[in-house]
Scaffold this active site. Structure first.
Site, PDB file in Angstrom:
ATOM      1  N   CYS A   1       0.859  -1.206   0.000  1.00  0.00           N
ATOM      2  CA  CYS A   1       0.000   0.000   0.000  1.00  0.00           C
ATOM      3  C   CYS A   1       0.889   1.247   0.000  1.00  0.00           C
ATOM      4  O   CYS A   1       1.716   1.429   0.893  1.00  0.00           O
ATOM      5  CB  CYS A   1      -0.922   0.007   1.211  1.00  0.00           C
ATOM      6  SG  CYS A   1      -1.785   1.589   1.413  1.00  0.00           S
TER       7      CYS A   1
ATOM      8  N   CYS B   1       0.540   3.446   3.199  1.00  0.00           N
ATOM      9  CA  CYS B   1       1.153   2.773   4.356  1.00  0.00           C
ATOM     10  C   CYS B   1       2.668   2.891   4.277  1.00  0.00           C
ATOM     11  O   CYS B   1       3.343   3.116   5.283  1.00  0.00           O
ATOM     12  CB  CYS B   1       0.756   1.303   4.418  1.00  0.00           C
ATOM     13  SG  CYS B   1      -0.910   1.010   5.041  1.00  0.00           S
TER      14      CYS B   1
ATOM     15  N   ASP C   1       0.617  16.682  -1.432  1.00  0.00           N
ATOM     16  CA  ASP C   1       0.304  15.879  -2.620  1.00  0.00           C
ATOM     17  C   ASP C   1       1.416  16.071  -3.649  1.00  0.00           C
ATOM     18  O   ASP C   1       1.883  17.187  -3.883  1.00  0.00           O
ATOM     19  CB  ASP C   1      -1.055  16.295  -3.207  1.00  0.00           C
ATOM     20  CG  ASP C   1      -1.584  15.253  -4.177  1.00  0.00           C
ATOM     21  OD1 ASP C   1      -2.586  14.591  -3.863  1.00  0.00           O
ATOM     22  OD2 ASP C   1      -0.965  15.080  -5.272  1.00  0.00           O
TER      23      ASP C   1
ATOM     24  N   GLY D   1     -13.145   8.644  -8.748  1.00  0.00           N
ATOM     25  CA  GLY D   1     -11.761   8.765  -9.215  1.00  0.00           C
ATOM     26  C   GLY D   1     -10.714   8.389  -8.189  1.00  0.00           C
ATOM     27  O   GLY D   1      -9.558   8.796  -8.305  1.00  0.00           O
TER      28      GLY D   1
ATOM     29  N   HIS E   1      -7.845   8.718   2.161  1.00  0.00           N
ATOM     30  CA  HIS E   1      -7.098   9.964   2.296  1.00  0.00           C
ATOM     31  C   HIS E   1      -8.017  11.130   1.994  1.00  0.00           C
ATOM     32  O   HIS E   1      -8.847  11.061   1.091  1.00  0.00           O
ATOM     33  CB  HIS E   1      -5.889   9.987   1.349  1.00  0.00           C
ATOM     34  CG  HIS E   1      -6.241   9.672  -0.068  1.00  0.00           C
ATOM     35  ND1 HIS E   1      -6.426   8.382  -0.528  1.00  0.00           N
ATOM     36  CD2 HIS E   1      -6.467  10.487  -1.134  1.00  0.00           C
ATOM     37  CE1 HIS E   1      -6.750   8.414  -1.816  1.00  0.00           C
ATOM     38  NE2 HIS E   1      -6.792   9.679  -2.202  1.00  0.00           N
TER      39      HIS E   1
END
Ligand code: AMP
Ligand code: ZN
Length: 119
Positions: free
Chosen positions: A9, A12, A35, A98, A105
């Site tokens: 992941c 993670c 981001d 999407g 998150h």
């Protein structure tokens, strides 16, 4: 309470420090980072350290955790100077929304006028 994290992941791995990220906040339960493809002058993500693939997998008993995410989002937005000018919190859930990373998150976007409705 959370599902066992898949070894691969992405978020993670970011939480564990295996993949670099620009960390904006961390405590025992939450992790926030910039981001990598910002869609606004301010664009960061907040995740619970516990792995849930999406909102669909979060049990009702985890309501306090979800609440905490909103309050931390508000606090970080204030610290980044967009508390008053405004910001948007986005939680994409599954295909039509999407969602591309399957570790829940919250996006926090601000620093420019954001159009509505979204595309
Ligand atoms: P979503 O489409 O809601 O699943 O959003 C996933 C977000 O994760 C996108 O905005 C990506 O730009 C962002 N993202 C993907 N990989 C990384 C990374 N390694 N570090 C930071 N953000 C990432
Ligand atoms: Zn995960």
């Amino acid at each position: 309470m959370s599902a066992p994290a898949p070894a691969d992941c992405l978020f993670c791995r970011i939480v564990r420090g295996e993949i670099p990220a620009k960390v904006v906040f961390e405590d025992e339960r939450l992790f926030a980072f910039e981001d990598v493809r910002p869609m606004a002058p301010v664009h960061f993500l907040i995740v619970p350290k516990a792995h849930f693939a999406s909102l669909n997998e979060v049990p009702e008993g985890a309501g306090a955790l979800l609440g905490e995410i909103l309050f931390r989002a508000r606090e970080i937005a204030r610290k980044k100077g967009i508390g008053g000018t405004g910001y948007r919190i986005v939680l994409n859930t599954a295909g039509d929304a999407g969602q591309t990373v399957f570790h829940i998150h919250f996006h926090i976007l601000g620093g420019r006028h954001l159009e509505w409705p979204p595309g």
